[in-house]
Design a protein around this motif. Structure first.
Motif, PDB file in Angstrom:
ATOM      1  N   ILE A 111      93.820   3.377   1.618  1.00 25.08           N
ATOM      2  CA  ILE A 111      93.967   2.017   1.085  1.00 25.08           C
ATOM      3  C   ILE A 111      92.983   1.791  -0.060  1.00 25.08           C
ATOM      4  O   ILE A 111      93.342   1.243  -1.117  1.00 25.08           O
ATOM      5  N   ILE A 112      91.749   2.218   0.130  1.00 28.87           N
ATOM      6  CA  ILE A 112      90.727   2.053  -0.914  1.00 28.87           C
ATOM      7  C   ILE A 112      91.116   2.805  -2.174  1.00 28.87           C
ATOM      8  O   ILE A 112      91.017   2.273  -3.295  1.00 28.87           O
ATOM      9  N   ASP A 113      91.586   4.039  -2.018  1.00 31.06           N
ATOM     10  CA  ASP A 113      91.963   4.842  -3.192  1.00 31.06           C
ATOM     11  C   ASP A 113      93.117   4.207  -3.966  1.00 31.06           C
ATOM     12  O   ASP A 113      93.116   4.191  -5.202  1.00 31.06           O
ATOM     13  N   LEU A 114      94.092   3.681  -3.231  1.00 33.02           N
ATOM     14  CA  LEU A 114      95.226   3.037  -3.888  1.00 33.02           C
ATOM     15  C   LEU A 114      94.767   1.798  -4.654  1.00 33.02           C
ATOM     16  O   LEU A 114      95.160   1.576  -5.808  1.00 33.02           O
ATOM     17  N   ALA A 115      93.924   0.981  -4.023  1.00 35.03           N
ATOM     18  CA  ALA A 115      93.425  -0.231  -4.676  1.00 35.03           C
ATOM     19  C   ALA A 115      92.651   0.125  -5.943  1.00 35.03           C
ATOM     20  O   ALA A 115      92.861  -0.466  -7.013  1.00 35.03           O
ATOM     21  N   ASN A 116      91.766   1.086  -5.837  1.00 37.85           N
ATOM     22  CA  ASN A 116      90.921   1.442  -6.980  1.00 37.85           C
ATOM     23  C   ASN A 116      91.696   2.086  -8.118  1.00 37.85           C
ATOM     24  O   ASN A 116      91.253   2.054  -9.277  1.00 37.85           O
ATOM     25  N   SER A 117      92.869   2.644  -7.811  1.00 35.28           N
ATOM     26  CA  SER A 117      93.691   3.245  -8.870  1.00 35.28           C
ATOM     27  C   SER A 117      94.255   2.184  -9.813  1.00 35.28           C
ATOM     28  O   SER A 117      94.765   2.515 -10.890  1.00 35.28           O
ATOM     29  N   LYS A 118      94.159   0.920  -9.425  1.00 41.54           N
ATOM     30  CA  LYS A 118      94.700  -0.172 -10.237  1.00 41.54           C
ATOM     31  C   LYS A 118      93.708  -0.706 -11.268  1.00 41.54           C
ATOM     32  O   LYS A 118      94.031  -1.628 -12.015  1.00 41.54           O
ATOM     33  N   SER A 119      92.507  -0.128 -11.303  1.00 38.90           N
ATOM     34  CA  SER A 119      91.527  -0.548 -12.324  1.00 38.90           C
ATOM     35  C   SER A 119      90.771   0.666 -12.837  1.00 38.90           C
ATOM     36  O   SER A 119      89.839   1.145 -12.179  1.00 38.90           O
ATOM     37  N   ASN A 120      91.164   1.140 -14.009  1.00 38.40           N
ATOM     38  CA  ASN A 120      90.452   2.259 -14.621  1.00 38.40           C
ATOM     39  C   ASN A 120      89.027   1.874 -14.995  1.00 38.40           C
ATOM     40  O   ASN A 120      88.099   2.685 -14.881  1.00 38.40           O
ATOM     41  N   THR A 121      88.848   0.628 -15.402  1.00 40.75           N
ATOM     42  CA  THR A 121      87.529   0.173 -15.831  1.00 40.75           C
ATOM     43  C   THR A 121      86.524   0.215 -14.696  1.00 40.75           C
ATOM     44  O   THR A 121      85.439   0.793 -14.822  1.00 40.75           O
ATOM     45  N   LEU A 122      86.868  -0.395 -13.560  1.00 43.03           N
ATOM     46  CA  LEU A 122      85.940  -0.426 -12.438  1.00 43.03           C
ATOM     47  C   LEU A 122      85.672   0.977 -11.896  1.00 43.03           C
ATOM     48  O   LEU A 122      84.538   1.309 -11.536  1.00 43.03           O
ATOM     49  N   SER A 123      86.715   1.807 -11.848  1.00 41.52           N
ATOM     50  CA  SER A 123      86.548   3.166 -11.334  1.00 41.52           C
ATOM     51  C   SER A 123      85.569   3.961 -12.187  1.00 41.52           C
ATOM     52  O   SER A 123      84.714   4.685 -11.676  1.00 41.52           O
ATOM     53  N   LYS A 124      85.680   3.816 -13.508  1.00 40.67           N
ATOM     54  CA  LYS A 124      84.782   4.541 -14.418  1.00 40.67           C
ATOM     55  C   LYS A 124      83.335   4.089 -14.267  1.00 40.67           C
ATOM     56  O   LYS A 124      82.399   4.862 -14.513  1.00 40.67           O
ATOM     57  N   LEU A 125      83.143   2.831 -13.863  1.00 39.99           N
ATOM     58  CA  LEU A 125      81.798   2.290 -13.697  1.00 39.99           C
ATOM     59  C   LEU A 125      81.232   2.529 -12.303  1.00 39.99           C
ATOM     60  O   LEU A 125      80.116   2.110 -11.997  1.00 39.99           O
ATOM     61  N   GLY A 126      82.022   3.202 -11.447  1.00 36.53           N
ATOM     62  CA  GLY A 126      81.582   3.430 -10.069  1.00 36.53           C
ATOM     63  C   GLY A 126      81.666   2.200  -9.202  1.00 36.53           C
ATOM     64  O   GLY A 126      81.008   2.101  -8.166  1.00 36.53           O
ATOM     65  N   LYS A 127      82.511   1.261  -9.618  1.00 39.22           N
ATOM     66  CA  LYS A 127      82.665   0.015  -8.862  1.00 39.22           C
ATOM     67  C   LYS A 127      84.061   0.008  -8.223  1.00 39.22           C
ATOM     68  O   LYS A 127      84.673   1.046  -8.064  1.00 39.22           O
ATOM     69  N   GLY A 128      84.559  -1.170  -7.834  1.00 39.58           N
ATOM     70  CA  GLY A 128      85.849  -1.262  -7.169  1.00 39.58           C
ATOM     71  C   GLY A 128      85.697  -1.556  -5.690  1.00 39.58           C
ATOM     72  O   GLY A 128      84.653  -2.049  -5.240  1.00 39.58           O
ATOM     73  N   VAL A 129      86.744  -1.259  -4.911  1.00 38.66           N
ATOM     74  CA  VAL A 129      86.716  -1.536  -3.464  1.00 38.66           C
ATOM     75  C   VAL A 129      85.682  -0.645  -2.791  1.00 38.66           C
ATOM     76  O   VAL A 129      85.709   0.577  -2.939  1.00 38.66           O
ATOM     77  N   LYS A 130      84.789  -1.261  -2.043  1.00 39.72           N
ATOM     78  CA  LYS A 130      83.742  -0.523  -1.343  1.00 39.72           C
ATOM     79  C   LYS A 130      83.911  -0.546   0.172  1.00 39.72           C
ATOM     80  O   LYS A 130      83.340   0.285   0.875  1.00 39.72           O
ATOM     81  N   ASP A 131      84.691  -1.515   0.667  1.00 35.39           N
ATOM     82  CA  ASP A 131      84.827  -1.634   2.124  1.00 35.39           C
ATOM     83  C   ASP A 131      86.091  -2.416   2.445  1.00 35.39           C
ATOM     84  O   ASP A 131      86.604  -3.177   1.612  1.00 35.39           O
ATOM     85  N   ILE A 132      86.575  -2.222   3.669  1.00 35.28           N
ATOM     86  CA  ILE A 132      87.713  -2.974   4.198  1.00 35.28           C
ATOM     87  C   ILE A 132      87.323  -3.500   5.571  1.00 35.28           C
ATOM     88  O   ILE A 132      86.723  -2.778   6.377  1.00 35.28           O
ATOM     89  N   GLN A 133      87.657  -4.729   5.846  1.00 39.98           N
ATOM     90  CA  GLN A 133      87.425  -5.311   7.166  1.00 39.98           C
ATOM     91  C   GLN A 133      88.687  -6.024   7.638  1.00 39.98           C
ATOM     92  O   GLN A 133      89.528  -6.435   6.830  1.00 39.98           O
ATOM     93  N   CYS A 134      88.818  -6.165   8.942  1.00 40.22           N
ATOM     94  CA  CYS A 134      89.965  -6.858   9.543  1.00 40.22           C
ATOM     95  C   CYS A 134      89.458  -7.970  10.454  1.00 40.22           C
ATOM     96  O   CYS A 134      88.424  -7.838  11.104  1.00 40.22           O
ATOM     97  N   LYS A 135      90.210  -9.069  10.480  1.00 37.86           N
ATOM     98  CA  LYS A 135      89.877 -10.139  11.412  1.00 37.86           C
ATOM     99  C   LYS A 135      91.157 -10.779  11.923  1.00 37.86           C
ATOM    100  O   LYS A 135      92.189 -10.774  11.234  1.00 37.86           O
ATOM    101  N   GLU A 136      91.085 -11.312  13.125  1.00 33.55           N
ATOM    102  CA  GLU A 136      92.231 -11.993  13.731  1.00 33.55           C
ATOM    103  C   GLU A 136      92.078 -13.498  13.573  1.00 33.55           C
ATOM    104  O   GLU A 136      90.990 -14.048  13.760  1.00 33.55           O
ATOM    105  N   ILE A 137      93.154 -14.154  13.207  1.00 35.83           N
ATOM    106  CA  ILE A 137      93.188 -15.619  13.181  1.00 35.83           C
ATOM    107  C   ILE A 137      94.259 -16.075  14.165  1.00 35.83           C
ATOM    108  O   ILE A 137      95.420 -15.665  14.066  1.00 35.83           O
ATOM    109  N   LYS A 138      93.844 -16.910  15.114  1.00 33.64           N
ATOM    110  CA  LYS A 138      94.782 -17.445  16.103  1.00 33.64           C
ATOM    111  C   LYS A 138      95.203 -18.841  15.673  1.00 33.64           C
ATOM    112  O   LYS A 138      94.364 -19.700  15.388  1.00 33.64           O
ATOM    113  N   THR A 139      96.503 -19.070  15.605  1.00 32.21           N
ATOM    114  CA  THR A 139      97.055 -20.358  15.223  1.00 32.21           C
ATOM    115  C   THR A 139      97.888 -20.906  16.378  1.00 32.21           C
ATOM    116  O   THR A 139      98.172 -20.178  17.339  1.00 32.21           O
TER     117      THR A 139
END
Length: 298
Positions: A68-96
């Motif tokens: 998931i991180i690799d796919l997301a980061n492939s959408k920004s050449n600029t951030l990837s070249k700077l060593g930035k972009g997605v660094k982490d993924i988290q999940c949370k549950e919301i009960k409605t």
């Protein structure tokens, strides 16, 4: 601010705000001016996932985290070249009342940009992959403007004699305590704080509505809407002010690059990075709050 002198452009419909902030800055300079710092520069993107077993889907997301991180980061050449972009993924549950939903969050280092566009692009890009991994349905895919991973804080000491003496210092603390304990006062108090911060945002082409929304949400983070600033005395009786908010701003991309006046105003500030802009905006907010409270109590 942080031992550097600034000429700060401000855009607002109230001329008195400019005069007041200038007066406050002059008084703050007696004790060394403003000290500010930024913690983090991470934009938060959210993907809403419906019709899944929360625990099973969460485990599958974490198992496929790098994909998931690799796919997301492939959408920004600029951030990837700077060593930035997605660094982490988290999940949370919301009960409605109707169901439980899974929220997948991308944490993106956006560099010197505000980052809304790239965050939204990355969320859109990974949504089909998340559907495939979880066998669920993705609905919203969008950034959060509650930028708690981009916190700026500022403080300043105001000499008691320059403020107007012990009585004025005590009265200003009483005025703060009123705002911190009564929502009707707090709303007006915080509007005054943001008069300073948002006037700099307006001048430099920032998303002022996003800044306001995040600030007022943060004013409620204790469970009660309170003052965004805090005021107290030091051992010498001087007045100390502090101000902290989540602040999402940029000095590259968007209007900052396109609007001629925004470009000039950013140049006037002579910034080296986006964190410096955040410090300037927070310091202007604290200065404005000081000036407004001093005017009210005197």
């Amino acid at each position: 601010i942080n031992s550097k002198d600034y000429l700060i452009p401000m855009v607002i419909e109230e001329p008195s705000v400019i005069a007041a902030a200038s007066k406050a800055a002059k008084i703050a300079k007696v004790c060394g001016g403003f000290t500010a710092k930024v913690v983090g520069n991470t934009s938060i993107g959210q993907i809403q996932v419906l019709d899944v077993d929360i625990n099973d889907a969460t485990n599958k997301i974490f198992s496929s985290q790098q994909e998931i991180i690799d796919l997301a980061n492939s959408k920004s050449n600029t951030l990837s070249k700077l060593g930035k972009g997605v660094k982490d993924i988290q999940c949370k549950e919301i009960k409605t009342p109707s169901s439980s939903m899974l929220i997948v969050e991308l944490f993106i280092d956006v560099g010197d940009a505000m980052g809304a566009n790239v965050t939204n692009t990355m969320c859109e890009a990974v949504a089909p992959l998340i559907e495939k991994i979880t066998n669920g349905k993705t609905l919203l895919r969008i950034l959060s403007n509650y930028s708690t991973k981009r916190m700026v804080s500022v403080s300043a000491t105001f000499d008691k004699d320059a403020v107007g003496g012990e009585k004025v210092v005590n009265d200003m603390i009483s005025a703060f305590e009123f705002a911190d304990n009564d929502v009707y006062r707090a709303v007006t108090h915080n509007k005054g704080v943001m008069n300073g911060t948002v006037s700099v945002a307006n001048a430099t082409g920032q998303d002022s509505r996003a800044i306001e929304a995040a600030a007022h949400a943060y004013a409620s983070h204790t469970g009660k809407y309170r003052s965004l600033t805090k005021w107290e005395k030091d051992d010498s009786g001087n007045l100390i002010g502090t101000f902290e908010i989540p602040l999402s701003v940029g000095i590259v991309g968007g209007v900052t690059n396109d609007h001629p006046i925004a470009k000039i105003c950013t140049k006037i500030l002579n910034l080296t990075n986006v964190q410096e802009l955040s410090c300037v905006m927070a310091a202007t907010g604290l200065a404005q709050n000081f000036a407004a409270m001093r005017a009210l109590v005197t």
